[in-house]
Design an enzyme around this catalytic site. Structure first.
Site, short mmCIF file in Angstrom:
data_model
loop_
_atom_site.label_atom_id
_atom_site.label_comp_id
_atom_site.label_asym_id
_atom_site.label_seq_id
_atom_site.Cartn_x
_atom_site.Cartn_y
_atom_site.Cartn_z
N ARG A 73 50.13 51.61 67.00
CA ARG A 73 49.04 50.61 67.05
C ARG A 73 47.77 51.07 66.33
O ARG A 73 46.69 50.54 66.56
CB ARG A 73 48.68 50.22 68.49
N LYS A 129 41.19 47.33 53.11
CA LYS A 129 42.33 46.42 52.96
C LYS A 129 43.56 47.27 52.71
O LYS A 129 43.60 48.03 51.73
CB LYS A 129 42.12 45.48 51.77
N GLU A 134 38.97 47.31 37.00
CA GLU A 134 38.23 47.09 38.26
C GLU A 134 36.76 47.53 38.12
O GLU A 134 35.89 46.94 38.74
CB GLU A 134 38.90 47.83 39.43
N LYS A 183 31.15 47.67 45.62
CA LYS A 183 32.19 47.33 46.60
C LYS A 183 31.69 47.61 48.03
O LYS A 183 31.87 46.79 48.94
CB LYS A 183 33.46 48.13 46.32
N GLU A 188 36.44 39.48 54.95
CA GLU A 188 36.51 38.38 53.99
C GLU A 188 36.38 37.00 54.62
O GLU A 188 37.23 36.13 54.46
CB GLU A 188 37.81 38.48 53.17
N ARG A 235 33.13 38.55 50.47
CA ARG A 235 34.12 39.52 49.98
C ARG A 235 35.13 38.89 49.03
O ARG A 235 35.71 39.57 48.18
CB ARG A 235 34.82 40.20 51.16
N ASN A 283 37.66 39.28 44.36
CA ASN A 283 38.97 38.89 43.86
C ASN A 283 38.92 38.15 42.54
O ASN A 283 39.85 37.41 42.20
CB ASN A 283 39.68 38.02 44.91
N HIS A 317 42.07 37.82 40.47
CA HIS A 317 43.20 38.29 41.28
C HIS A 317 44.20 37.19 41.63
O HIS A 317 45.38 37.48 41.83
CB HIS A 317 42.70 38.96 42.56
N HIS A 336 47.65 38.44 40.72
CA HIS A 336 48.68 38.68 41.73
C HIS A 336 49.94 37.85 41.42
O HIS A 336 51.06 38.31 41.64
CB HIS A 336 48.15 38.33 43.13
N HIS A 371 48.55 46.62 37.99
CA HIS A 371 47.56 45.75 38.64
C HIS A 371 46.33 45.53 37.76
O HIS A 371 45.85 44.40 37.60
CB HIS A 371 47.17 46.38 39.98
P1 NAD Z 1 49.17 53.60 41.32
O1 NAD Z 1 48.83 54.10 42.64
O2 NAD Z 1 50.55 53.10 41.08
O3 NAD Z 1 48.86 54.75 40.25
C1 NAD Z 1 49.12 54.51 38.90
C2 NAD Z 1 50.05 55.56 38.28
O4 NAD Z 1 49.30 56.76 38.08
C3 NAD Z 1 51.25 55.96 39.12
O5 NAD Z 1 52.33 56.19 38.28
C4 NAD Z 1 50.81 57.28 39.75
O6 NAD Z 1 51.90 58.10 40.06
C5 NAD Z 1 49.97 57.87 38.67
N1 NAD Z 1 48.93 58.79 39.09
C6 NAD Z 1 48.07 58.63 40.13
N2 NAD Z 1 47.16 59.59 40.12
C7 NAD Z 1 47.44 60.41 39.09
C8 NAD Z 1 46.83 61.57 38.54
N3 NAD Z 1 45.70 62.05 39.02
N4 NAD Z 1 47.42 62.13 37.47
C9 NAD Z 1 48.54 61.61 36.92
N5 NAD Z 1 49.13 60.50 37.36
C10 NAD Z 1 48.58 59.91 38.44
O7 NAD Z 1 48.20 52.42 40.86
P2 NAD Z 1 46.65 52.17 40.97
O8 NAD Z 1 46.32 51.48 39.71
O9 NAD Z 1 45.88 53.34 41.38
O10 NAD Z 1 46.55 51.12 42.17
C11 NAD Z 1 47.08 49.83 42.07
C12 NAD Z 1 47.26 49.27 43.46
O11 NAD Z 1 45.99 49.19 44.13
C13 NAD Z 1 47.83 47.87 43.48
O12 NAD Z 1 48.89 47.80 44.41
C14 NAD Z 1 46.69 47.02 43.96
O13 NAD Z 1 47.11 45.88 44.65
C15 NAD Z 1 45.94 47.97 44.84
N6 NAD Z 1 44.53 47.62 45.07
C16 NAD Z 1 44.10 47.58 46.35
C17 NAD Z 1 42.80 47.27 46.63
C18 NAD Z 1 42.31 47.29 48.04
O14 NAD Z 1 41.16 46.89 48.28
N7 NAD Z 1 43.10 47.74 48.98
C19 NAD Z 1 41.89 47.03 45.58
C20 NAD Z 1 42.36 47.10 44.28
C21 NAD Z 1 43.69 47.40 44.03
N1 GLY Z 2 40.17 43.98 46.04
C1 GLY Z 2 39.52 42.98 46.83
C2 GLY Z 2 38.87 43.49 48.09
O1 GLY Z 2 38.90 44.65 48.39
O2 GLY Z 2 38.36 42.71 48.82
#
Ligand code: NAD
Ligand code: GLY
Length: 366
Positions: free
Chosen positions: A125, A146, A188, A230, A240, A244, A248, A251, A255, A268
């Protein structure tokens, strides 16, 4: 330890975002300051690429201060944000004997952060959670709580709000990031300018060459500014209910592109870069955008080597259907974040679907 600290102000759930070079070496102290106990075992979730360089050094430094760790290493990439990988990590956590005082450490990019955060939100939980971002994009994903996994029908449809106790952002990890992922991260960073700060967008344009080469001083500034935008919005509207949603921008389109390409063709950052360009075109078509918004949006994204054109192989009709499963859709009515000007966006409800379809069809033909 040279670093900057920002705070996400959320009352008793407030937490610091600590940004600096070499911070992973100081993880034990930062965990202690965040109240993470060494009595219970920690679960480090990471992916195969990140594990290669950063997992063992982190485990070793944590062990020096008595932190016991177990690790779940997932395949790199968006496809790991799935129910099956979530199930596997849960099993590993139970088998390793994590208890309610344990914490989950997300060591990686946004994929690891979102997935590990959802594990933390739901294990017994909800247990503590710490973000150790290693991508540029994760200046965004690691802040704000999130956490989610994807469904084949839609992105981030299974998730929760679960704030980390601390974000430890060691910017030296960015030097091993592939250039395609650097570009994705800038999508971003640029978004944070486009939604709130025209001067920041101008600065990103002026300094694109040095930022692209990861000049450490400028990069630190860009990350701090992005995190600050942010953090301020999340502090005002954690779950949100209103403002917030502006985070997006691009997005709802992005998405849909990701889900329709089975979370593999575009990353992404690329998907939302194209999404922000199409949002600007819709804004011009409905007559709310100042002249030049589209062109300026495309220009700044191109400077960071990001795609701006319609993704091959996707039909506007399928994209529109996928967009209707977006979390901002209520009662079947689409809501889109659209720009009025550079640095100023709004959530617009009840946009005529035909206008969106027309803009998308023109994009396919362009
Ligand atoms: P990711 O985590 O897949 O990383 C991208 C690539 O880089 C992967 O292949 C990873 O193995 C590699 N990598 C990571 N760090 C590294 C490093 N230091 N050196 C070498 N390689 C490295 O992708 P991302 O772009 O970081 O994140 C995308 C995700 O984030 C999506 O799923 C998206 O929906 C999510 N997201 C979430 C929020 C939120 O508020 N929660 C906001 C924006 C995006
Ligand atoms: N990436 C959108 C949010 O964090 O609200």
């Amino acid at each position: 330890m040279k670093h900057e600290t920002l705070t996400v102000e959320l009352g008793e759930r407030s937490y610091p975002i600590v940004i600096g070079e070499g911070l992973l070496q100081h993880a034990p102290k930062l965990l202690q300051e965040a109240g993470i106990s060494s009595k219970s075992q920690l679960l480090i979730v990471t992916d195969e690429h990140v594990a290669k360089n950063y997992l063992e050094p982190l485990r070793e430094v944590l062990a020096t201060e008595g932190y016991r760790t177990t690790a779940s290493v997932i395949a790199a990439g968006e496809q790991s944000k799935s129910l099956s990988v979530y199930d596997r990590i849960m099993t590993e956590a139970i088998q390793a004997g994590l208890d309610r005082k344990s914490a989950v450490l997300a060591l990686g990019g946004g994929v690891v952060g979102d997935l590990a955060g959802f594990v933390a939100a739901t294990y017994m939980r909800g247990i503590d959670f710490v973000q150790l971002p290693t991508t540029l994009l994760a200046h965004d994903s690691s802040v704000g709580g999130k956490v989610a996994i994807n469904h084949p029908l839609g992105k981030n449809l299974i998730g929760a709000f679960h704030q980390p106790r601390v974000v430890i952002y060691d910017t030296s990890a960015l030097h091993t990031l592939p250039k395609r992922e650097v570009a994705a991260g800038f999508a971003e960073v640029v978004k944070h300018g486009l939604i709130s700060d025209e001067a920041f967008v101008d600065w990103l344009k002026e300094n694109a060459d040095r930022l692209w080469e990861l000049d450490s001083e400028l990069l630190a500034k860009a990350i701090q500014r992005g995190c600050a935008v942010k953090a301020a919005i999340v502090s005002e509207d954690e779950t949100e209910q209103g403002k917030r949603a502006l985070l997006n921008l691009g997005h709802t389109f992005g998405h849909a592109f990701e889900a329709l390409s089975a979370y593999s063709a575009l990353n992404h950052g690329e998907a939302i870069a194209i999404g922000m360009c199409i949002a600007a075109k819709v804004a011009e078509r409905v007559g709310i955008a100042e002249k030049g918004v589209c062109e300026q949006t495309e220009r700044v994204l191109s400077l960071y080597h990001l795609p701006t054109k319609w993704p091959a192989g996707l039909t506007p009709e399928a994209v529109l259907e996928a967009m209707k499963r977006d979390k901002k859709t209520v009662g079947g009515k689409l809501a889109l974040v659209l720009p009025r000007a550079i640095g100023h966006v709004e959530l617009i409800k009840d946009i005529d679907e035909e206008i969106i379809l027309t803009v998308m069809r023109e994009e396919v033909e362009a």
